[in-house]
Scaffold this motif. Sequence first.
Motif, short mmCIF file in Angstrom:
data_model
loop_
_atom_site.label_atom_id
_atom_site.label_comp_id
_atom_site.label_asym_id
_atom_site.label_seq_id
_atom_site.Cartn_x
_atom_site.Cartn_y
_atom_site.Cartn_z
N ILE A 272 -0.21 -1.98 -9.96
CA ILE A 272 0.39 -1.59 -8.68
C ILE A 272 -0.50 -0.67 -7.87
O ILE A 272 -0.57 -0.77 -6.64
CB ILE A 272 1.76 -0.94 -8.95
CG1 ILE A 272 2.74 -1.98 -9.52
CG2 ILE A 272 2.34 -0.31 -7.68
CD1 ILE A 272 4.06 -1.40 -10.01
N ASP A 273 -1.23 0.24 -8.53
CA ASP A 273 -2.04 1.20 -7.80
C ASP A 273 -3.08 0.54 -6.90
O ASP A 273 -3.28 0.99 -5.75
CB ASP A 273 -2.71 2.19 -8.75
CG ASP A 273 -1.74 3.26 -9.26
OD1 ASP A 273 -0.64 3.39 -8.68
OD2 ASP A 273 -2.09 3.96 -10.24
N PRO A 274 -3.79 -0.52 -7.32
CA PRO A 274 -4.73 -1.17 -6.40
C PRO A 274 -4.04 -1.76 -5.17
O PRO A 274 -4.62 -1.79 -4.07
CB PRO A 274 -5.38 -2.27 -7.26
CG PRO A 274 -5.22 -1.80 -8.66
CD PRO A 274 -3.90 -1.08 -8.69
N ILE A 275 -2.80 -2.22 -5.34
CA ILE A 275 -2.04 -2.73 -4.19
C ILE A 275 -1.72 -1.59 -3.24
O ILE A 275 -1.90 -1.70 -2.02
CB ILE A 275 -0.76 -3.42 -4.68
CG1 ILE A 275 -1.10 -4.63 -5.56
CG2 ILE A 275 0.12 -3.84 -3.49
CD1 ILE A 275 0.10 -5.28 -6.21
N ARG A 276 -1.26 -0.49 -3.79
CA ARG A 276 -0.94 0.68 -2.97
C ARG A 276 -2.18 1.15 -2.20
O ARG A 276 -2.11 1.49 -1.01
CB ARG A 276 -0.40 1.80 -3.85
CG ARG A 276 0.31 2.91 -3.09
CD ARG A 276 0.53 4.14 -3.97
NE ARG A 276 1.20 3.83 -5.21
CZ ARG A 276 2.51 3.77 -5.35
NH1 ARG A 276 3.29 4.01 -4.32
NH2 ARG A 276 3.06 3.51 -6.53
N GLU A 277 -3.33 1.16 -2.88
CA GLU A 277 -4.57 1.60 -2.24
C GLU A 277 -4.98 0.67 -1.11
O GLU A 277 -5.41 1.11 -0.04
CB GLU A 277 -5.67 1.71 -3.28
CG GLU A 277 -5.46 2.85 -4.28
CD GLU A 277 -6.40 2.77 -5.46
OE1 GLU A 277 -7.34 1.93 -5.43
OE2 GLU A 277 -6.20 3.54 -6.44
N LEU A 278 -4.84 -0.65 -1.33
CA LEU A 278 -5.19 -1.60 -0.26
C LEU A 278 -4.31 -1.39 0.95
O LEU A 278 -4.79 -1.36 2.09
CB LEU A 278 -5.02 -3.04 -0.77
CG LEU A 278 -5.36 -4.11 0.25
CD1 LEU A 278 -6.85 -4.34 0.32
CD2 LEU A 278 -4.64 -5.41 -0.05
N PHE A 279 -3.01 -1.21 0.74
CA PHE A 279 -2.09 -1.09 1.85
C PHE A 279 -2.21 0.23 2.58
O PHE A 279 -1.78 0.36 3.73
CB PHE A 279 -0.65 -1.29 1.36
CG PHE A 279 -0.34 -2.71 0.93
CD1 PHE A 279 -1.18 -3.76 1.27
CD2 PHE A 279 0.81 -2.99 0.21
CE1 PHE A 279 -0.88 -5.06 0.89
CE2 PHE A 279 1.12 -4.29 -0.17
CZ PHE A 279 0.26 -5.33 0.16
N ALA A 280 -2.80 1.22 1.93
CA ALA A 280 -2.97 2.52 2.57
C ALA A 280 -4.18 2.57 3.48
O ALA A 280 -4.33 3.52 4.26
CB ALA A 280 -3.10 3.61 1.51
N GLU A 281 -5.03 1.57 3.41
CA GLU A 281 -6.26 1.56 4.24
C GLU A 281 -5.92 1.44 5.71
O GLU A 281 -4.97 0.76 6.09
CB GLU A 281 -7.16 0.39 3.82
CG GLU A 281 -7.76 0.55 2.43
CD GLU A 281 -8.65 -0.61 2.05
OE1 GLU A 281 -8.80 -1.54 2.87
OE2 GLU A 281 -9.20 -0.60 0.93
#
Length: 281
Positions: A272-281
């Motif tokens: 989940i964390d890589p998804i969260r990071e992508l969406f925070a860009e």
Amino acid sequence: MPRSDEFVTVDGIEIHYSAWGDAADPTVLCVHGLSRNGRDFDPLARELQDEYHVVCPDMPGRGLSEWADDPVDRYSNAAMVETLVAVCDALDFASIRYVGTSMGGGLGMALAGGPLADRIDGLVINDMPPNPETDSAPEALGRIMEYVPDPPTVETVTELEDYYRDLYEGRFSEMTDAEYRRLTVTSARRTDAGRVTAHYDPRILAGEDDDEGPDPWDVWAAIDAPILILRGTDSDILPEEPFERMQDAQPDAEAVEIDCGHAPALNTLEQIDPIRELFAE
């Protein structure tokens, strides 16, 4: 906010979706695999709901969404792309972040490289190549063709859980007993005779697409949105060669491998964390 069950009718078919979080927040649209449903994204949605409005539809013929009268036309990939565009229009989604597992990933590529190119601000492809007919291992497609049209009909929900464990253990990333129970309960329906079977239309493979459509690899290369590719290290749906080719065609894409087959269940922070990071860009 707790999960809510919502319905919208598009193109004459009632679509059920789970909604999480505040509708005023940015939208994350999560689309499931071939014979699955939107409740597969419960763990991901629970993690994202404080920041996003997470919408997880059941595609036609799956879960609580209406079954099609004409499976050949309505269950095709092209028809499902049109359904998702219509859902976004009906719910007034001007901008979305998109997560697609397996079939949902293929639909996401078609949307991000086509009719929703100007609305998808982040794209997560979970274990799906651009053209599974040529990119996936033949035995993987054979397995799907065998089990999807013929789901078991059993006497009890616990028997259905045993079936799902046999089907998915060693393929999905690791899930707890509670997660398998949730998967089963959200994937079960009673037949007219009172027995238990999988909650999808067994005709979903009947959908036919026009062979004259664009090359899926050209569509993939044309996507102009931040991309995250997730892959199970032992996946036979997204083998290593097309996974590397996807990265070559989209050199700015992030790529993460998870120790599993097909497909990562999006149920741990590692996923989940890589998804969260992508969406925070």
